[in-house]
Design an enzyme around this catalytic site. Structure first.
Site, PDB file in Angstrom:
ATOM      1  N   TYR A 142       0.821  -1.215   0.000  1.00 39.84           N
ATOM      2  CA  TYR A 142       0.000   0.000   0.000  1.00 39.84           C
ATOM      3  C   TYR A 142       0.857   1.268   0.000  1.00 39.84           C
ATOM      4  O   TYR A 142       0.380   2.332  -0.384  1.00 39.84           O
ATOM      5  CB  TYR A 142      -0.943   0.010   1.206  1.00 39.84           C
ATOM      6  CG  TYR A 142      -1.986  -1.090   1.189  1.00 39.84           C
ATOM      7  CD1 TYR A 142      -1.937  -2.116   0.252  1.00 39.84           C
ATOM      8  CD2 TYR A 142      -3.013  -1.105   2.105  1.00 39.84           C
ATOM      9  CE1 TYR A 142      -2.877  -3.127   0.241  1.00 39.84           C
ATOM     10  CE2 TYR A 142      -3.972  -2.115   2.101  1.00 39.84           C
ATOM     11  CZ  TYR A 142      -3.892  -3.129   1.166  1.00 39.84           C
ATOM     12  OH  TYR A 142      -4.834  -4.127   1.161  1.00 39.84           O
ATOM     13  N   LYS A 192       3.160 -15.420   3.826  1.00 44.32           N
ATOM     14  CA  LYS A 192       3.194 -16.260   2.623  1.00 44.32           C
ATOM     15  C   LYS A 192       4.675 -16.535   2.371  1.00 44.32           C
ATOM     16  O   LYS A 192       5.227 -16.243   1.298  1.00 44.32           O
ATOM     17  CB  LYS A 192       2.512 -15.504   1.467  1.00 44.32           C
ATOM     18  CG  LYS A 192       2.282 -16.307   0.218  1.00 44.32           C
ATOM     19  CD  LYS A 192       1.165 -17.309   0.319  1.00 44.32           C
ATOM     20  CE  LYS A 192       1.055 -18.121  -0.968  1.00 44.32           C
ATOM     21  NZ  LYS A 192       0.224 -19.323  -0.843  1.00 44.32           N
ATOM     22  N   ASP A 224      -3.278 -18.279   2.768  1.00 46.29           N
ATOM     23  CA  ASP A 224      -4.355 -19.016   2.096  1.00 46.29           C
ATOM     24  C   ASP A 224      -4.985 -20.034   3.055  1.00 46.29           C
ATOM     25  O   ASP A 224      -6.203 -20.189   3.115  1.00 46.29           O
ATOM     26  CB  ASP A 224      -3.864 -19.679   0.801  1.00 46.29           C
ATOM     27  CG  ASP A 224      -2.487 -20.300   0.937  1.00 46.29           C
ATOM     28  OD1 ASP A 224      -1.804 -20.070   1.961  1.00 46.29           O
ATOM     29  OD2 ASP A 224      -2.077 -21.043   0.025  1.00 46.29           O
ATOM     30  N   ASP A 248      -5.970  -6.618   5.776  1.00 46.84           N
ATOM     31  CA  ASP A 248      -7.112  -5.937   5.164  1.00 46.84           C
ATOM     32  C   ASP A 248      -8.167  -6.979   4.786  1.00 46.84           C
ATOM     33  O   ASP A 248      -9.362  -6.853   5.108  1.00 46.84           O
ATOM     34  CB  ASP A 248      -6.595  -5.193   3.914  1.00 46.84           C
ATOM     35  CG  ASP A 248      -7.613  -4.250   3.331  1.00 46.84           C
ATOM     36  OD1 ASP A 248      -8.720  -4.154   3.872  1.00 46.84           O
ATOM     37  OD2 ASP A 248      -7.287  -3.604   2.307  1.00 46.84           O
ATOM     38  N   ASP A 252     -11.751  -8.352   7.192  1.00 47.33           N
ATOM     39  CA  ASP A 252     -13.117  -8.276   6.654  1.00 47.33           C
ATOM     40  C   ASP A 252     -13.768  -9.654   6.628  1.00 47.33           C
ATOM     41  O   ASP A 252     -14.955  -9.804   6.922  1.00 47.33           O
ATOM     42  CB  ASP A 252     -13.119  -7.669   5.246  1.00 47.33           C
ATOM     43  CG  ASP A 252     -13.315  -6.157   5.303  1.00 47.33           C
ATOM     44  OD1 ASP A 252     -13.062  -5.576   6.385  1.00 47.33           O
ATOM     45  OD2 ASP A 252     -13.715  -5.568   4.284  1.00 47.33           O
TER      46      ASP A 252
END
Ligand code: NAD
Length: 361
Positions: A142, A192, A224, A248, A252
């Site tokens: 970001y 990851k 994952d 992020d 959610d």
């Protein structure tokens, strides 16, 4: 008498209505605990733009910096969407985040027994969930450079850079370990590391930081797998720490385990004043109708008591008061259930405030 300074920034839409109810509850907490909360209000978002021509006036930033904590409602609304990007309400929020150096976003996900039917998952899967996602907020793709879209060899190429320094990883890891220490002492770090070197470093630094917290059980998981486990068996998690982008998405996903947006608080911490706000937006579609659910904001105020004001017992009482009101069958419109008593925003605030005043220590 102990005294705390709280910057109260109601913002737009339902912001003023829900923040008013959190103030009401804090008023009762102050009486019970024999402390004084000096609550000073400031304009932010569209409301600030309308009055001052900017979504974050300098004096509001100064007020936030000079306070012990910031309590925010929400910002935004359709009337400000045509504005230039730099003047939009969301810029007020981003300005506060960067001005306060907020690098850690804390999102608790708690499934209340009395609202278990609101979850899209089976009751047996979500019963008793009490987890906390700690998302890094200032690094990753970001903010990393180089970034952008350019033309190379006659075709467009888009680039973002996933980047973390050792220091950035260590400071968020510390926040997560400390939180785990105050809870069930289990920390999961999500990365990851099998394909991304940046998160291989993440895993190493979190592991190194963990040597200072031998009392906290540390596990690692690929993102994952974590996305899958959050649906398969969310009860296994206590604290989860992860990067900006993974956080992020996972936060959610995790919030949907509860099925009720109006119940989810959040906190953002940095080196200066911390900020507390509900996870939902300004809900302009229901603003001014006395039907918004103030509980996410009230629970955010409870987080403020625990994490910024050193009042964990009072935080627990506010949380218990919310649970009690739900058990007694009171609901706002968004969490309406058959057989429940539907009340308005102000009535819900009154009910929680009354229970806070009445519950034994
Ligand atoms: P939203 O979260 O405001 O609303 C989504 C849906 O949930 C709406 O139907 C709304 O009525 C409902 N809802 C949200 N909070 C509720 C509550 N406390 N009680 C009852 N119902 C509730 O998201 P949106 O509609 O996508 O965005 C509306 C505005 O909020 C936009 O301008 C957006 O930019 C802004 N926004 C602000 C923040 C923030 O301030 N942190 C976060 C997200 C969105």
């Amino acid at each position: 008498m102990r005294q705390y300074r709280i910057a109260v920034l109601p913002g737009d839409g339902i912001g003023p209505e829900i923040v008013k109810e959190a103030r009401k509850v804090l008023g009762v907490v102050a009486e019970r605990a024999g402390v004084r909360f000096v609550m000073e209000e400031g304009l932010v978002g569209g409301a600030a733009y309308d009055r001052c021509g900017t979504p974050l006036p300098d004096e509001v930033m100064e007020l936030a910096l000079a306070s012990d904590a910031v309590l925010l409602g929400a910002v935004g609304g359709p009337q400000w969407e045509p504005l230039d990007y730099s003047l939009r309400p969301e810029r007020g929020l981003l300005g506060l985040r960067s001005g306060l150096g907020l690098f850690a976003n804390l999102r608790p996900v708690v499934v209340f027994e009395d609202l278990i039917d609101a979850s899209p998952l089976k009751p047996d899967v979500v019963r008793g969930i009490d987890l906390m996602i700690v998302r890094e907020l200032m690094g990753d793709a970001y903010f990393g450079k180089p970034r952008g879209v350019r033309v190379e060899n006659g075709q467009r190429i888009g680039i973002n850079t996933m980047v973390y320094t050792e220091a950035e990883i260590r400071r968020i890891a510390k926040v997560a370990f400390e939180l785990a220490r105050g809870r069930r002492r289990k920390l999961l770090s999500v990365d990851k590391a099998n394909v991304l070197e940046v998160t291989e470093l993440w895993r190493d630094v979190v592991t190194e930081t963990g040597r200072n917290y031998p009392d906290v059980e540390l596990r690692h998981m690929y993102v994952d797998n974590c996305a899958m486990q959050l649906i398969r068996n969310p009860g296994q998690f206590d604290v989860i720490v992860t990067t900006n982008m993974f956080g992020d998405i996972l936060s959610d996903e995790a919030s949907m385990l509860t099925g009720s947006l109006g119940m989810l608080p959040s906190a953002s911490q940095g080196e200066k004043t911390a900020m507390y706000e509900p996870s939902h937006g300004s809900a302009p579609d229901i603003a001014g109708k006395n039907i918004a659910n103030p509980l996410a904001t009230i629970l955010s105020a409870a987080m403020m008591l625990r994490h910024s004001l050193g009042m964990p017992e009072e935080a627990a009482i506010v949380e218990k008061a919310v649970r009690t009101v739900l058990k007694e069958g009171f609901r706002t419109e968004d969490i309406r259930q058959a057989g429940a008593v539907v009340v308005g925003t102000a009535e819900m605030g009154d009910l929680v405030a009354e229970r806070v005043g009445a519950l034994p220590a």
